[in-house]
Design an enzyme around this catalytic site. Sequence first.
Site, mmCIF file in Angstrom:
data_model
loop_
_atom_site.group_PDB
_atom_site.id
_atom_site.type_symbol
_atom_site.label_atom_id
_atom_site.label_comp_id
_atom_site.label_asym_id
_atom_site.label_seq_id
_atom_site.Cartn_x
_atom_site.Cartn_y
_atom_site.Cartn_z
ATOM 1 N N ASP A 187 0.157 3.983 -22.377
ATOM 2 C CA ASP A 187 -1.205 4.535 -22.449
ATOM 3 C C ASP A 187 -1.193 5.737 -23.401
ATOM 4 O O ASP A 187 -0.328 6.610 -23.310
ATOM 5 C CB ASP A 187 -1.641 4.971 -21.037
ATOM 6 C CG ASP A 187 -3.099 5.357 -20.983
ATOM 7 O OD1 ASP A 187 -3.913 4.530 -20.550
ATOM 8 O OD2 ASP A 187 -3.433 6.492 -21.396
ATOM 9 N N ASN A 235 -11.127 10.875 -29.566
ATOM 10 C CA ASN A 235 -12.465 10.311 -29.815
ATOM 11 C C ASN A 235 -13.519 11.403 -29.883
ATOM 12 O O ASN A 235 -14.359 11.417 -30.777
ATOM 13 C CB ASN A 235 -12.853 9.370 -28.670
ATOM 14 C CG ASN A 235 -12.406 7.956 -28.919
ATOM 15 O OD1 ASN A 235 -12.339 7.518 -30.057
ATOM 16 N ND2 ASN A 235 -12.095 7.247 -27.860
ATOM 17 N N HIS A 240 -15.250 8.061 -32.871
ATOM 18 C CA HIS A 240 -14.750 6.762 -32.395
ATOM 19 C C HIS A 240 -14.019 5.989 -33.499
ATOM 20 O O HIS A 240 -13.012 5.327 -33.245
ATOM 21 C CB HIS A 240 -15.946 5.954 -31.872
ATOM 22 C CG HIS A 240 -15.579 4.872 -30.944
ATOM 23 N ND1 HIS A 240 -15.346 5.072 -29.609
ATOM 24 C CD2 HIS A 240 -15.375 3.550 -31.164
ATOM 25 C CE1 HIS A 240 -15.026 3.931 -29.042
ATOM 26 N NE2 HIS A 240 -15.040 2.986 -29.968
ATOM 27 N N ASP A 284 -10.393 4.464 -33.359
ATOM 28 C CA ASP A 284 -10.038 3.064 -33.659
ATOM 29 C C ASP A 284 -8.863 3.010 -34.629
ATOM 30 O O ASP A 284 -7.948 2.189 -34.474
ATOM 31 C CB ASP A 284 -11.231 2.328 -34.305
ATOM 32 C CG ASP A 284 -12.252 1.885 -33.262
ATOM 33 O OD1 ASP A 284 -11.994 2.099 -32.065
ATOM 34 O OD2 ASP A 284 -13.288 1.337 -33.666
ATOM 35 N N GLU A 289 -7.305 1.916 -24.361
ATOM 36 C CA GLU A 289 -6.125 2.520 -25.010
ATOM 37 C C GLU A 289 -4.866 2.205 -24.203
ATOM 38 O O GLU A 289 -3.927 2.970 -24.186
ATOM 39 C CB GLU A 289 -6.272 4.036 -25.237
ATOM 40 C CG GLU A 289 -7.174 4.844 -24.327
ATOM 41 C CD GLU A 289 -7.012 4.660 -22.832
ATOM 42 O OE1 GLU A 289 -7.466 3.603 -22.328
ATOM 43 O OE2 GLU A 289 -6.478 5.550 -22.161
HETATM 44 N N1 LIG Z 1 -11.927 4.624 -30.417
HETATM 45 C C1 LIG Z 1 -11.768 3.873 -29.331
HETATM 46 N N2 LIG Z 1 -11.661 4.475 -28.127
HETATM 47 C C2 LIG Z 1 -11.485 3.728 -27.036
HETATM 48 C C3 LIG Z 1 -11.410 2.324 -27.104
HETATM 49 N N3 LIG Z 1 -11.222 1.863 -25.841
HETATM 50 C C4 LIG Z 1 -11.189 2.935 -25.015
HETATM 51 N N4 LIG Z 1 -11.339 4.079 -25.714
HETATM 52 C C5 LIG Z 1 -11.401 5.461 -25.244
HETATM 53 O O1 LIG Z 1 -10.190 5.872 -24.661
HETATM 54 C C6 LIG Z 1 -10.455 7.056 -23.883
HETATM 55 C C7 LIG Z 1 -9.613 7.020 -22.625
HETATM 56 O O2 LIG Z 1 -9.775 8.223 -21.992
HETATM 57 P P1 LIG Z 1 -9.217 8.562 -20.563
HETATM 58 O O3 LIG Z 1 -8.987 7.297 -19.778
HETATM 59 O O4 LIG Z 1 -10.108 9.602 -19.958
HETATM 60 O O5 LIG Z 1 -7.798 9.124 -20.784
HETATM 61 P P2 LIG Z 1 -7.170 10.127 -21.850
HETATM 62 O O6 LIG Z 1 -8.146 11.050 -22.485
HETATM 63 O O7 LIG Z 1 -6.358 9.281 -22.774
HETATM 64 O O8 LIG Z 1 -6.240 11.022 -20.965
HETATM 65 P P3 LIG Z 1 -4.841 10.645 -20.317
HETATM 66 O O9 LIG Z 1 -4.734 9.148 -20.235
HETATM 67 O O10 LIG Z 1 -4.903 11.270 -18.965
HETATM 68 O O11 LIG Z 1 -3.794 11.246 -21.179
HETATM 69 C C8 LIG Z 1 -11.967 7.066 -23.613
HETATM 70 O O12 LIG Z 1 -12.547 8.091 -24.388
HETATM 71 C C9 LIG Z 1 -12.427 5.698 -24.137
HETATM 72 O O13 LIG Z 1 -13.738 5.762 -24.686
HETATM 73 C C10 LIG Z 1 -11.539 1.705 -28.399
HETATM 74 O O14 LIG Z 1 -11.492 0.485 -28.564
HETATM 75 N N5 LIG Z 1 -11.698 2.513 -29.466
#
Ligand SMILES: Nc1nc2c(ncn2[C@@H]2O[C@H](COP(=O)(O)OP(=O)(O)OP(=O)(O)O)[C@@H](O)[C@H]2O)c(=O)[nH]1
Length: 302
Positions: free
Chosen positions: A177, A185, A190, A194, A220
């Site tokens: 992860d 983001n 975004h 990506d 992610e």
């Molecule tokens: N750009 C982009 N962002 C994505 C995609 N899929 C998921 N995300 C983003 O990934 C982020 C995941 O955030 P969180 O689950 O809060 O976790 P984090 O900020 O990575 O924090 P930790 O996992 O605790 O380190 C969110 O902002 C989602 O919008 C994608 O296909 N493209």
Amino acid sequence: MPEKALFREEDVDKLQNFHYAYKKTVAKYHACRLDFFYKLFCFSHSTGDVSTTDIKNLLSALEIISTLKSNAVDEVSTHSLFIEIEKQQKKLVEQGEMVIEILKADRIQTDSIHKLIVIMKQFDVLLNRLDLGLTASLTDVDELTGLLNRAAFERTVKKLQAQSSRSGEMLSLAIIDADHFKEVNDTYGHNFGDYVLEELADCFEKHIRPLDSVYRYGGEEFLVLLPNTDTEQAERVMNRLREEVAKLPLSNDGISVAQTVSIGIASLECDEDPDEAIERADEALYKAKDTGRNKVILWQDK
Ligand SMILES: Nc1nc2c(ncn2[C@@H]2O[C@H](COP(=O)(O)OP(=O)(O)OP(=O)(O)O)[C@@H](O)[C@H]2O)c(=O)[nH]1
């Protein structure tokens, strides 16, 4: 982004038929395109008995989208790549008509022909991408990263469990992860997010061992299946991968970031529901997150 399996198993036959018709149509398109340019050449050099109507007829024969669409399963015709091809086809026809109008007015303009060729080249790139996607059966490929997707994971994991049951070899599973990805983001947008996901995917593919396979499981989050590997070996492999990620030069549009990943590992028993192993690996992942991130943690029974 929610993962969407584009095809159900029973659609595979339909997909193969479409792929066959697709190849035939694209081959006809290429042959017809040669004729089109030959007739353009003859007309502009007043050689042979060629009229602009002949050229116009060939131009309409180049409109392959309607043929493709009538053969396509819904999952193809509504796919973003197919929609892109449709748009490009429209541009191609518009530019082709412009070339014909210019010819009718008895003016030769290499600029407009050049523009048509550029559009055709882009069209070819898209056709080729769709062909590759169909070869990989579209079902299995994540659109953003090009990695195998969740549907592919679900199919493969069952095969690997059956193999491991026969051979008695250990099978391990890792969840990767991206750390603080929401911040990436939120800070850079975004599109930049990506870009980071695409680079991470490339790095994973480059650095996993040939027998291991990596999947975009959602957002992610990525899964790695490691056959013939116990959890301690998996920990070493994943630590190497984690270090490679941390070294990645991530730079796009003048923005540079460093990205790390946290990883949870669990063994995958041959007779269990893979979701149970995913849950254990997830537990380990959250421990890695809670204890500072940029780490690999093995699941351990309490
Ligand atoms: N750009 C982009 N962002 C994505 C995609 N899929 C998921 N995300 C983003 O990934 C982020 C995941 O955030 P969180 O689950 O809060 O976790 P984090 O900020 O990575 O924090 P930790 O996992 O605790 O380190 C969110 O902002 C989602 O919008 C994608 O296909 N493209």
